[in-house]
Design a protein around this motif. Structure first.
Motif, PDB file in Angstrom:
ATOM      1  N   LEU A  73      10.399  13.091  44.596  1.00  0.00           N
ATOM      2  CA  LEU A  73       9.569  13.888  43.834  1.00  0.00           C
ATOM      3  C   LEU A  73       9.325  13.683  42.446  1.00  0.00           C
ATOM      4  N   MET A  74       7.991  13.232  41.998  1.00  0.00           N
ATOM      5  CA  MET A  74       7.772  12.509  40.889  1.00  0.00           C
ATOM      6  C   MET A  74       6.523  13.251  39.978  1.00  0.00           C
ATOM      7  N   CYS A  75       6.941  13.849  38.947  1.00  0.00           N
ATOM      8  CA  CYS A  75       6.173  14.619  38.136  1.00  0.00           C
ATOM      9  C   CYS A  75       6.116  13.953  36.715  1.00  0.00           C
ATOM     10  N   ASN A  76       4.997  14.104  36.004  1.00  0.00           N
ATOM     11  CA  ASN A  76       4.883  13.781  34.791  1.00  0.00           C
ATOM     12  C   ASN A  76       4.050  15.025  34.125  1.00  0.00           C
ATOM     13  N   GLN A  77       4.766  15.165  32.758  1.00  0.00           N
ATOM     14  CA  GLN A  77       3.731  16.181  31.837  1.00  0.00           C
ATOM     15  C   GLN A  77       3.345  15.492  30.500  1.00  0.00           C
ATOM     16  N   TRP A  78       2.138  15.830  30.179  1.00  0.00           N
ATOM     17  CA  TRP A  78       1.499  15.338  28.807  1.00  0.00           C
ATOM     18  C   TRP A  78       1.853  16.606  27.837  1.00  0.00           C
ATOM     19  N   CYS A  79       2.519  16.443  26.868  1.00  0.00           N
ATOM     20  CA  CYS A  79       2.647  17.879  26.053  1.00  0.00           C
ATOM     21  C   CYS A  79       3.195  17.612  24.702  1.00  0.00           C
ATOM     22  N   ASN A  80       3.497  18.367  24.101  1.00  0.00           N
ATOM     23  CA  ASN A  80       4.280  18.323  22.827  1.00  0.00           C
ATOM     24  C   ASN A  80       5.794  18.601  22.644  1.00  0.00           C
ATOM     25  N   VAL A  81       6.527  18.045  21.878  1.00  0.00           N
ATOM     26  CA  VAL A  81       7.795  18.491  21.643  1.00  0.00           C
ATOM     27  C   VAL A  81       8.300  18.543  20.305  1.00  0.00           C
TER      28      VAL A  81
ATOM     29  N   SER B 257       8.512  16.324  13.257  1.00  0.00           N
ATOM     30  CA  SER B 257       8.987  17.042  13.737  1.00  0.00           C
ATOM     31  C   SER B 257       8.436  17.593  15.104  1.00  0.00           C
ATOM     32  N   GLU B 258       7.053  17.702  15.427  1.00  0.00           N
ATOM     33  CA  GLU B 258       6.484  17.764  16.441  1.00  0.00           C
ATOM     34  C   GLU B 258       5.720  16.593  16.606  1.00  0.00           C
ATOM     35  N   PHE B 259       5.634  16.036  18.042  1.00  0.00           N
ATOM     36  CA  PHE B 259       4.960  15.041  18.376  1.00  0.00           C
ATOM     37  C   PHE B 259       4.241  15.211  19.708  1.00  0.00           C
ATOM     38  N   LEU B 260       3.444  14.625  20.281  1.00  0.00           N
ATOM     39  CA  LEU B 260       2.742  14.262  21.621  1.00  0.00           C
ATOM     40  C   LEU B 260       3.595  13.385  22.208  1.00  0.00           C
ATOM     41  N   TRP B 261       3.506  13.522  23.651  1.00  0.00           N
ATOM     42  CA  TRP B 261       4.051  12.442  24.508  1.00  0.00           C
ATOM     43  C   TRP B 261       3.839  12.815  25.725  1.00  0.00           C
TER      44      TRP B 261
ATOM     45  N   ARG C 128       3.859   7.834  18.729  1.00  0.00           N
ATOM     46  CA  ARG C 128       4.709   6.704  17.908  1.00  0.00           C
ATOM     47  C   ARG C 128       3.878   5.292  18.483  1.00  0.00           C
ATOM     48  N   LEU C 129       3.220   5.376  19.679  1.00  0.00           N
ATOM     49  CA  LEU C 129       2.534   3.834  19.939  1.00  0.00           C
ATOM     50  C   LEU C 129       1.375   3.712  18.861  1.00  0.00           C
ATOM     51  N   ILE C 130       0.761   4.631  18.282  1.00  0.00           N
ATOM     52  CA  ILE C 130      -0.227   4.701  17.376  1.00  0.00           C
ATOM     53  C   ILE C 130       0.234   3.702  16.098  1.00  0.00           C
ATOM     54  N   GLY C 131       1.599   4.288  16.056  1.00  0.00           N
ATOM     55  CA  GLY C 131       2.365   3.644  14.705  1.00  0.00           C
ATOM     56  C   GLY C 131       2.438   2.152  15.102  1.00  0.00           C
ATOM     57  N   ALA C 132       2.857   1.624  16.277  1.00  0.00           N
ATOM     58  CA  ALA C 132       3.196   0.506  16.831  1.00  0.00           C
ATOM     59  C   ALA C 132       1.849  -0.322  16.507  1.00  0.00           C
ATOM     60  N   LEU C 133       0.753   0.209  17.178  1.00  0.00           N
ATOM     61  CA  LEU C 133      -0.725  -0.371  16.753  1.00  0.00           C
ATOM     62  C   LEU C 133      -0.853  -0.764  15.444  1.00  0.00           C
ATOM     63  N   ILE C 134      -0.656   0.133  14.429  1.00  0.00           N
ATOM     64  CA  ILE C 134      -0.883   0.003  13.144  1.00  0.00           C
ATOM     65  C   ILE C 134      -0.024  -1.266  12.677  1.00  0.00           C
TER      66      ILE C 134
END
Length: 493
Positions: A147-155, A169-173, A279-285
């Motif tokens: 069973l393999m699920c993914n969710q796009w959300c905020n935490v 404090s809040e981020f998307l992932w 955080r990947l956007i920070g890595a890009l920058i």
């Protein structure tokens, strides 16, 4: 007239301030009214959408499906897995009441004390507990697996020190959660997703990464193993850019998730979870950008090509538009995003500086003289080189140039990183060198005591046991004890 663009802080003067300046001035994000949270602006969100779109394809190609699970998690769920609750307890935001009421004397609202929840709810810091509580209703037999699920959300993780994209404090992932019939299948899945992340980072973001496994103290709370990709920023610090976790049967046992195997006997399932964030956007920058602004790899840039006509009057603009439109159509048909900026409220020089700041990979400019000579000016953002080329065949020229820019950005970052990887066997030498950044390959005796001493005395941490380097036994540079392998040590974000 548009306001003038303000200069960025130079990286050499203050790298941290340069980063903060760039996030704001390139229209990526800004601080919000909520402490520790940010507003991601349309241009920044467009980068995230491109990241999402490609990763989503890569996930689905491995058999993963998207789902969505609740934002609020009962407090008792976190209590079921001891390491997990300990890992996130200090960062948890807690909902205690479900209603407000108007103040008796007017002047706004207040919490209604009579509306206290019987059980507090945690705003998800991660979703293992709520998902495994759900999976126990979905999994009955070996036929239900994997069973393999993914969710796009905020935490939400309550951070004391925040920085846009890197730590808020809040981020998307996205968070993937998979269940398997055997230990071998789960471990294979966790390693596969690490490879997906590494491929995406290198081939799309043009960010070279080192794959490896975390030390016991650095692994995810509740995991048996955490696999990581580590990238080097321009200041020599490491940025953990994605993690995949082999969870064993810990969460299955905590939430009683069992299945009947082929012999019709009950077993606990085996689990993984894995995630990357904004955080990947920070890595890009921080991997690619320069003192003039963002440098974006073409594959992830919201605008890949900007075309600026330089005109005097409507008639000349129309002539330039007629000349350029077939090129625009050709590029768009090839799936390339093109912006044709024919606005007359900004001077060409302002436009050039603005698109440079925003990291648009290719800029084309055409004026009256170019029209007469059948030429066009091409500027590539990665090297800032400009040249006048024949207009004939310009669409194919640009397509090839975008590929060249993507490759060049990666190679430049790779050369930078490789020149700053050091084998080190002397602790005093390490303590001096680590202040200037870099990745250090050092023998480690495997003890928490040595790891803690390095962290306390140098602010550097063991990032991982890296896969890409041949491992040989040796002597720990701190304790003098025998060591089985070299680990990657660096200061980090």
């Amino acid at each position: 007239m548009a306001k003038e663009l303000k200069e960025l802080t130079k990286r050499a003067d203050n790298y941290s301030q340069w980063y903060n300046d760039l996030v704001v001035k390139a229209d990526l994000a800004e601080q919000s009214a909520v402490r520790g949270c940010m507003v991601i602006k349309p241009y920044g969100y467009a980068i995230w959408e491109n990241i999402q779109a490609q990763l989503d394809k890569m996930f689905k190609a491995t058999g993963v499906q998207n789902a969505y699970f609740p934002l609020l998690i009962p407090k008792s769920f976190l209590s079921r897995e001891a390491e997990h609750v300990e890992g996130f307890a200090k960062e948890a935001a807690v909902v205690t009441h479900y209603r407000l009421k108007t103040k008796e004397n007017g002047g706004g609202v207040e919490v209604d004390p009579s509306a206290k929840l019987e059980e507090e709810l945690i705003i998800r810091p991660t979703s293992e507990t709520i998902i495994w509580n759900t999976y126990k209703n979905w999994i009955h037999s070996w036929r239900d697996l994997p069973l393999m699920c993914n969710q796009w959300c905020n935490v939400m993780r309550w951070e004391m020190r925040t920085r846009p994209f890197l730590r808020t404090s809040e981020f998307l992932w996205q968070e993937g959660h998979t269940a398997h019939a055997t230990k071998e299948e789960a471990e294979k899945e966790a390693k596969l997703m690490l490879k997906v992340y590494a491929d995406f980072a290198e081939k799309w973001l043009a960010v070279p990464v080192i794959q490896g496994v975390k030390s016991e103290t650095e692994r995810f709370a509740g995991a048996l193993d955490t696999y990581t990709i580590e990238a080097m920023m321009q200041d020599g610090k490491a940025l953990q850019s994605g993690t995949s976790h082999f969870l064993g049967q810990n969460f299955a046992k905590s939430f009683d998730v069992t299945f009947l195997n082929k012999e019709n006997k009950p077993e606990y399932v085996w689990a993984t979870s894995w995630g990357v964030s904004t955080r990947l956007i920070g890595a890009l920058i921080m991997t690619h950008s320069d003192d003039n602004g963002l440098v974006l790899p073409p594959k992830i840039a919201p605008i890949q090509v900007v075309i600026v006509p330089i005109f005097k009057g409507e008639e000349q603009l129309q002539q330039l538009t007629d000349k350029l439109q077939p090129v625009i159509d050709d590029l768009r048909e090839a799936g390339i995003t093109v912006k044709f900026d024919n606005s007359d409220n900004k001077r060409p020089g302002f436009k050039f500086a603005d698109y440079e700041l925003k990291g648009v990979p290719v800029r084309l400019a055409m004026g009256g003289r170019d029209l007469e000579n059948n030429t066009i000016e091409v500027m590539r953002r990665d090297t800032l080189e400009k040249e006048s080329v024949s207009f004939d065949g310009i669409a194919d020229y640009v397509k090839n140039l975008l590929n060249d820019i993507q490759d060049n950005i990666f190679e430049k970052a790779l050369d930078f990183r490789n020149a700053r990887i050091y084998e080190c066997d002397d602790y005093e030498e390490f303590k001096k060198k680590v202040k200037d950044g870099g990745f250090f390959l050092c023998h480690w005796d495997g003890t928490e005591e040595t790891e803690a001493k390095i962290k306390e005395e140098t602010q550097a941490t063991i990032r991982c046991v890296p896969y890409m380097f041949e491992q040989t036994p040796g002597t720990d540079m701190v304790s003098g004890k025998p060591a089985k392998y070299r680990v990657l040590i660096a200061r980090s974000y």
